[in-house]
Design a protein around this motif. Structure first.
Motif, PDB file in Angstrom:
ATOM      1  N   GLY A 247      10.470 -15.699 -32.672  1.00 30.37           N
ATOM      2  CA  GLY A 247      10.151 -16.696 -31.649  1.00 30.37           C
ATOM      3  C   GLY A 247       9.430 -16.190 -30.415  1.00 30.37           C
ATOM      4  O   GLY A 247       8.837 -16.983 -29.674  1.00 30.37           O
ATOM      5  N   LYS A 248       9.452 -14.890 -30.186  1.00 27.86           N
ATOM      6  CA  LYS A 248       8.925 -14.401 -28.910  1.00 27.86           C
ATOM      7  C   LYS A 248       7.402 -14.596 -28.839  1.00 27.86           C
ATOM      8  O   LYS A 248       6.682 -14.169 -29.731  1.00 27.86           O
ATOM      9  CB  LYS A 248       9.285 -12.932 -28.735  1.00 27.86           C
ATOM     10  N   GLY A 249       6.977 -15.228 -27.777  1.00 27.75           N
ATOM     11  CA  GLY A 249       5.547 -15.498 -27.618  1.00 27.75           C
ATOM     12  C   GLY A 249       5.179 -16.929 -27.950  1.00 27.75           C
ATOM     13  O   GLY A 249       4.059 -17.356 -27.714  1.00 27.75           O
ATOM     14  N   HIS A 250       6.138 -17.704 -28.476  1.00 25.80           N
ATOM     15  CA  HIS A 250       5.865 -19.095 -28.862  1.00 25.80           C
ATOM     16  C   HIS A 250       6.368 -20.011 -27.755  1.00 25.80           C
ATOM     17  O   HIS A 250       7.472 -19.809 -27.225  1.00 25.80           O
ATOM     18  CB  HIS A 250       6.594 -19.394 -30.177  1.00 25.80           C
ATOM     19  N   LEU A 251       5.585 -21.025 -27.430  1.00 28.78           N
ATOM     20  CA  LEU A 251       5.952 -21.916 -26.330  1.00 28.78           C
ATOM     21  C   LEU A 251       7.280 -22.626 -26.598  1.00 28.78           C
ATOM     22  O   LEU A 251       8.107 -22.792 -25.698  1.00 28.78           O
ATOM     23  CB  LEU A 251       4.831 -22.947 -26.121  1.00 28.78           C
ATOM     24  N   GLN A 252       7.491 -23.023 -27.838  1.00 30.55           N
ATOM     25  CA  GLN A 252       8.695 -23.782 -28.158  1.00 30.55           C
ATOM     26  C   GLN A 252       9.964 -22.949 -27.909  1.00 30.55           C
ATOM     27  O   GLN A 252      11.008 -23.490 -27.544  1.00 30.55           O
ATOM     28  CB  GLN A 252       8.634 -24.252 -29.626  1.00 30.55           C
ATOM     29  N   THR A 253       9.860 -21.642 -28.084  1.00 33.82           N
ATOM     30  CA  THR A 253      11.017 -20.768 -27.828  1.00 33.82           C
ATOM     31  C   THR A 253      11.432 -20.873 -26.365  1.00 33.82           C
ATOM     32  O   THR A 253      12.626 -20.972 -26.042  1.00 33.82           O
ATOM     33  CB  THR A 253      10.666 -19.310 -28.177  1.00 33.82           C
ATOM     34  N   ARG A 255      10.907 -23.380 -24.392  1.00 34.94           N
ATOM     35  CA  ARG A 255      11.487 -24.720 -24.166  1.00 34.94           C
ATOM     36  C   ARG A 255      12.935 -24.779 -24.678  1.00 34.94           C
ATOM     37  O   ARG A 255      13.797 -25.405 -24.060  1.00 34.94           O
ATOM     38  CB  ARG A 255      10.648 -25.776 -24.889  1.00 34.94           C
ATOM     39  N   ILE A 256      13.178 -24.123 -25.809  1.00 39.67           N
ATOM     40  CA  ILE A 256      14.536 -24.160 -26.386  1.00 39.67           C
ATOM     41  C   ILE A 256      15.525 -23.452 -25.460  1.00 39.67           C
ATOM     42  O   ILE A 256      16.599 -23.974 -25.159  1.00 39.67           O
ATOM     43  CB  ILE A 256      14.536 -23.524 -27.803  1.00 39.67           C
ATOM     44  N   TYR A 257      15.153 -22.262 -24.984  1.00 37.33           N
ATOM     45  CA  TYR A 257      16.074 -21.542 -24.101  1.00 37.33           C
ATOM     46  C   TYR A 257      16.235 -22.265 -22.758  1.00 37.33           C
ATOM     47  O   TYR A 257      17.307 -22.233 -22.146  1.00 37.33           O
ATOM     48  CB  TYR A 257      15.611 -20.098 -23.894  1.00 37.33           C
ATOM     49  N   GLU A 258      15.178 -22.908 -22.298  1.00 32.62           N
ATOM     50  CA  GLU A 258      15.298 -23.676 -21.042  1.00 32.62           C
ATOM     51  C   GLU A 258      16.259 -24.850 -21.240  1.00 32.62           C
ATOM     52  O   GLU A 258      17.070 -25.158 -20.367  1.00 32.62           O
ATOM     53  CB  GLU A 258      13.912 -24.159 -20.605  1.00 32.62           C
ATOM     54  N   THR A 259      16.175 -25.481 -22.398  1.00 29.52           N
ATOM     55  CA  THR A 259      17.101 -26.583 -22.702  1.00 29.52           C
ATOM     56  C   THR A 259      18.533 -26.060 -22.763  1.00 29.52           C
ATOM     57  O   THR A 259      19.455 -26.678 -22.214  1.00 29.52           O
ATOM     58  CB  THR A 259      16.718 -27.228 -24.056  1.00 29.52           C
ATOM     59  N   LEU A 260      18.697 -24.921 -23.426  1.00 30.62           N
ATOM     60  CA  LEU A 260      20.042 -24.350 -23.551  1.00 30.62           C
ATOM     61  C   LEU A 260      20.605 -23.981 -22.176  1.00 30.62           C
ATOM     62  O   LEU A 260      21.790 -24.236 -21.889  1.00 30.62           O
ATOM     63  CB  LEU A 260      19.993 -23.110 -24.459  1.00 30.62           C
ATOM     64  N   ALA A 261      19.763 -23.416 -21.319  1.00 31.03           N
ATOM     65  CA  ALA A 261      20.222 -23.051 -19.967  1.00 31.03           C
ATOM     66  C   ALA A 261      20.687 -24.305 -19.218  1.00 31.03           C
ATOM     67  O   ALA A 261      21.723 -24.286 -18.540  1.00 31.03           O
ATOM     68  CB  ALA A 261      19.102 -22.351 -19.210  1.00 31.03           C
ATOM     69  N   ARG A 262      19.925 -25.386 -19.358  1.00 29.80           N
ATOM     70  CA  ARG A 262      20.295 -26.631 -18.673  1.00 29.80           C
ATOM     71  C   ARG A 262      21.631 -27.164 -19.218  1.00 29.80           C
ATOM     72  O   ARG A 262      22.520 -27.558 -18.462  1.00 29.80           O
ATOM     73  CB  ARG A 262      19.182 -27.661 -18.885  1.00 29.80           C
ATOM     74  N   GLU A 263      21.771 -27.120 -20.535  1.00 30.83           N
ATOM     75  CA  GLU A 263      23.011 -27.640 -21.150  1.00 30.83           C
ATOM     76  C   GLU A 263      24.229 -26.796 -20.751  1.00 30.83           C
ATOM     77  O   GLU A 263      25.303 -27.337 -20.477  1.00 30.83           O
ATOM     78  CB  GLU A 263      22.867 -27.652 -22.684  1.00 30.83           C
ATOM     79  N   LEU A 264      24.036 -25.496 -20.723  1.00 33.83           N
ATOM     80  CA  LEU A 264      25.159 -24.625 -20.341  1.00 33.83           C
ATOM     81  C   LEU A 264      25.531 -24.820 -18.874  1.00 33.83           C
ATOM     82  O   LEU A 264      26.711 -24.826 -18.516  1.00 33.83           O
ATOM     83  CB  LEU A 264      24.804 -23.162 -20.598  1.00 33.83           C
ATOM     84  N   ALA A 265      24.508 -24.999 -18.034  1.00 34.93           N
ATOM     85  CA  ALA A 265      24.782 -25.220 -16.609  1.00 34.93           C
ATOM     86  C   ALA A 265      25.609 -26.495 -16.432  1.00 34.93           C
ATOM     87  O   ALA A 265      26.553 -26.533 -15.632  1.00 34.93           O
ATOM     88  CB  ALA A 265      23.460 -25.315 -15.843  1.00 34.93           C
ATOM     89  N   GLU A 266      25.262 -27.515 -17.197  1.00 31.69           N
ATOM     90  CA  GLU A 266      26.017 -28.776 -17.111  1.00 31.69           C
ATOM     91  C   GLU A 266      27.452 -28.566 -17.596  1.00 31.69           C
ATOM     92  O   GLU A 266      28.410 -29.058 -17.007  1.00 31.69           O
ATOM     93  CB  GLU A 266      25.331 -29.852 -17.967  1.00 31.69           C
ATOM     94  N   ARG A 267      27.572 -27.810 -18.665  1.00 24.54           N
ATOM     95  CA  ARG A 267      28.904 -27.561 -19.232  1.00 24.54           C
ATOM     96  C   ARG A 267      29.771 -26.769 -18.241  1.00 24.54           C
ATOM     97  O   ARG A 267      30.947 -27.060 -18.058  1.00 24.54           O
ATOM     98  CB  ARG A 267      28.771 -26.796 -20.549  1.00 24.54           C
ATOM     99  N   VAL A 268      29.167 -25.767 -17.633  1.00 24.16           N
ATOM    100  CA  VAL A 268      29.913 -24.964 -16.655  1.00 24.16           C
ATOM    101  C   VAL A 268      30.298 -25.820 -15.452  1.00 24.16           C
ATOM    102  O   VAL A 268      31.424 -25.763 -14.949  1.00 24.16           O
ATOM    103  CB  VAL A 268      29.070 -23.739 -16.212  1.00 24.16           C
TER     104      VAL A 268
END
Lengths: 424, 366
Positions: A247-253, A255-268
């Motif tokens: 995944g490294k170097g791909h735009l979608q990667t 976006r996926i980690y940014e989504t995960l960071a947002r979801e984890l922040a909400e969960r925390v």
């Protein structure tokens, strides 16, 4: 519901390349693996969908396909807008579809030694059985694994396709960076010649920036995962291995980690999961079994030893510099703590164990992996000196016949007792 | 003649152990040490799981066990080359458990110009390590070492009588193997003297075994370093066939040092280090190579019609020899040349198991 069994059964157990090239199969796979499956995180769903779409594109021959080994810098592949395909990842998928025993038997017939890595044996058998998309080029790197570069040479000859193997030295520093950076420049020429495409500065900048953006988001994810109780299970976190591979170097990667960071922040922010589910916290090293098994369920849900973090999700590298693309990519590759003397890996393990307040470390010791398993005696001895309990759990990521679940359970229960004794 | 290695060790120099043929002995020698190769014998212990896991190469496990058992009590230090995963893990274990110095050398797996430069930098790093440990390498000491190691090649060339570039021609299978062992453990001055003396004493192989004469089709012994017992089996059973030994105790060890020509005078030390790096990057490669050089060796032998059969030593848990075998096996398709794969853990028990197969194979090709 066993999604993989349902998928395999829906195709009558016939997973040939011809069948996998058809749109119908991907519609079916999307239905079974994406729409019907309950993902804990939207980011997990996005990652699964990305993997499926890239596999579909590769099988349909929509673009040129570059096969890459596990640690090859995939930024190069995305800079060329090629489709990456990881045969070692495909072996894991084959294992999850229950195909591994049959492929391993076939590898035996092909002359493969049964003491070789089962990822590699499955990958080789998968090519011979025409399960995988045909590569246009094969790209591997020598670091961490002796078998992968040799497998890629073998497969390159088998397909009659060109291959390039990066020789990664073990010591960081100027001499190693220069040696590796020159190879990366040579690799560009190889890829330009093989693909007929010219690599532009703009394409390098985009891929390098995508990689940095993903790395920054992944760092946010990893910081959020230090929270007590852990906002994410090891089972979920180990599911992002596809992005680690290609995944490294791909735009979608990114976006996926940014989504995960947002979801984890909400969960925390909402207090996270029930603290009672986390009696102890673990650092997980190496991979996991990919065939049907409940190892992580036993560890996390039953014994309530929460996997707080995994070695494969570590962001250890400095950001890439698009103005100095090859030196900075070389520096990134050479910063891998598992590269070279095991003292580096040990130092990083200690840092991670402290950062994630791990009560113990479990190393899933994939039988044929010389690099990972070879260090277990050393790691155990050294971590013991620092009072960090360490369990090397013997098994195989791909071959279900090399993983005795009863024995694993007994050893996990003993490990839990050890942690309990230490906790008083 | 070459079996009594201990007697010819230079007692004035502290011994430094080494394992992989990408280790430049010349540099160890120039630092004032006696290079001493660690090769486990067939009766050695395979070790136990306390040092290295059982799924690692038996060569490294046996060496680790031997060191722990005190088999090599008089080593001042060790140079371990990062030739493969198993060697790196051997380094990790020795580094932590040994009270001697343990140095890790990183030889490249490619051999072009940039790789030579990288290796020269690594050799320079090793020289700085020796200097810091009170064993400096000077221009004079390195120049003398290069001349000494080059001299071995001259004598061997005369002894072997040219031929195919394989030392086996004219020397004999077992003697060839024993010479490699002796050379890698002995004082090089004493070894050269012995070798020179043998030129006068006997130029032919022992009676009944592998006669001189370049270009004769023979048997190829290749793959991982073979146990001595396997070489003895082949020497005894191959009758009058020469045995070409493509191993780390064969042609990969006896490589040309011609790059050292003219460097023993006023050359700068960097120039000498570069020549050492170039020499080792040009030597016959082992299966760790990432280039086509292994294929070129095999293809050359096939094209010259030098092979009547091949015995491949496939070390258990060695990924490198395993893939090399697969490549060779594929190359042989349609050639009519038989190949016998022999798997061992370098132990005596393995040889008992393979003896019948080896004997049957030799009967078939001779």
């Amino acid at each position: 519901m066993d999604s993989f069994k349902l998928f395999s059964d829906s195709l009558g157990g016939n997973l040939s390349r011809k069948l996998l090239s058809t749109p119908r199969v991907y519609a079916l796979a999307k239905q079974i693996f994406i729409r019907l499956k309950n993902f804990s995180f939207e980011a997990s769903r996005m990652a699964a969908e990305t993997a499926l779409e890239q596999a579909a594109a590769a099988f349909r021959g929509e673009n040129m396909v570059a096969w890459t080994s596990a640690f090859f810098p995939s930024e190069m592949v995305h800079a060329f807008s090629l489709i990456p395909f990881a045969p070692e990842g495909a072996a894991a998928t084959a294992a999850s579809l229950g195909m591994a025993p049959q492929l391993l038997r076939f590898a035996d017939q092909m002359g493969f030694s049964n003491d070789a890595c089962s990822f590699h044996r499955c990958a080789a058998a998968g090519t011979a059985g025409e399960y995988f998309p045909v590569p246009d080029m094969l790209l591997a790197s020598s670091h961490l694994c002796d078998g992968a570069p040799q497998l890629f040479r073998y497969l390159g000859r088998r397909y009659g396709k060109p291959f390039y193997i990066l020789d990664v030295p073990v010591f960081p520093g100027e001499a190693g960076e220069r040696y590796l950076a020159r190879q990366l420049k040579e690799l560009v020429l190889f890829m330009e010649k093989t693909s007929g495409r010219k690599l532009t500065r703009k394409a390098i900048r985009e891929a390098w920036e995508n990689s940095n953006r993903a790395g920054a988001a992944q760092l946010r994810v990893n910081t959020l995962r230090r929270h007590l109780p852990s906002p994410m299970s090891g089972e979920d976190a180990l599911g992002f291995v596809y992005l680690v591979l290609v995944g490294k170097g791909h735009l979608q990667t990114a976006r996926i980690y940014e989504t995960l960071a947002r979801e984890l922040a909400e969960r925390v922010a909402s207090g996270g999961p029930d603290p009672a589910g986390e009696r102890f916290r673990l650092l997980w090293m190496h991979l996991r079994p990919y065939y049907k098994n409940d190892l992580l369920g036993i560890v996390e849900s039953e014994l309530k030893m929460r996997v707080a973090f995994e070695e494969i999700n570590d962001v250890y590298w400095p950001p890439l510099d698009p103005e100095r693309p090859f030196i900075s990519l070389a520096r990134k590759i050479l910063s891998n703590p598992a590269l070279g003397p095991a003292r580096r890996r040990l130092a990083r393990v200690k840092e991670l164990a402290a950062a994630y307040r791990a009560d113990g470390v479990i190393h899933f010791s994939h039988w044929g992996c010389r690099q990972a398993v070879g260090a277990t005696v050393f790691l155990k001895d050294q971590l013991r000196k620092d009072g960090i309990p360490f369990l090397s759990l013997d098994g195989d990521c791909v071959d279900p016949n090399s993983f005795p679940p009863g024995q694993a359970r007994t050893r996990l229960e003993s490990f839990l007792e050890l942690l309990e004794q230490r906790a008083g | 003649m070459f079996t009594s290695t201990e007697q010819s060790v230079n007692l004035h120099r502290p011994k430094v152990g080494w394992l992989c043929t990408y280790t430049p002995e010349e540099v160890i020698y120039a630092a004032g040490f006696q290079p001493y190769r660690l090769l486990p014998d067939e009766n050695s212990n395979t070790g136990n799981d306390r040092l290295l896991p059982p799924t690692l190469c038996p060569y490294t496990r046996r060496v680790a066990a031997a060191l722990e058992e005190g088999v090599y009590p008089d080593l001042k230090g060790l140079v371990v080359a990062n030739s493969c995963n198993a060697m790196l893990h051997l380094y990790n274990v020795l580094r932590e458990r040994s009270d001697r110095f343990v140095y890790l050398l990183d030889p490249p797996r490619r051999f072009e110009q940039t790789a030579v430069e990288y290796f020269a930098a690594q050799i320079g790093r090793m020289i700085r390590f020796f200097a810091d440990a009170g064993h400096p390498v000077t221009r004079e000491s390195l120049g003398a070492a290069l001349a000494l190691y080059r001299e071995t090649g001259f004598i061997l060339e005369r002894l072997a009588g040219g031929g195919n570039g394989w030392v086996a021609d004219g020397i004999g299978t077992l003697r060839h193997y024993e010479m490699a062992l002796a050379a890698s453990r002995s004082s090089r001055e004493a070894f050269n003297r012995q070798l020179g003396a043998s030129l006068d004493a006997e130029t032919a192989a022992p009676a009944g075994e592998n006669p001189a004469g370049p270009g004769r089709p023979g048997l190829l012994l290749t793959g991982a370093p073979p146990p001595a017992g396997l070489v003895k089996l082949l020497a005894a059973g191959s009758l009058r066939l020469p045995v070409y030994q493509d191993s780390c105790i064969g042609s990969r060890y006896w490589h040309s040092k011609d790059n050292y020509a003219g460097l023993d005078g006023a050359a700068a030390i960097d120039e000498m280090i570069y020549a050492v790096a170039l020499t080792y990057m040009q030597k016959p490669p082992c299966p760790r190579s990432l280039e086509y050089s292994r294929e070129r060796i095999y293809r050359g032998l096939l094209e010259k019609k030098l092979l009547k059969g091949i015995v491949y030593h496939d070390l258990n848990f060695c990924d490198l020899s395993h893939y090399d075998y697969l490549m060779l096996d594929k190359m042989l398709e349609g050639s009519g040349i038989p190949i016998l794969k022999v798997r061992t853990e370098l132990g005596q028990r393995d040889l008992g198991q393979v003896q019948t197969r080896v004997e049957a194979f030799l009967e078939m090709i001779t």
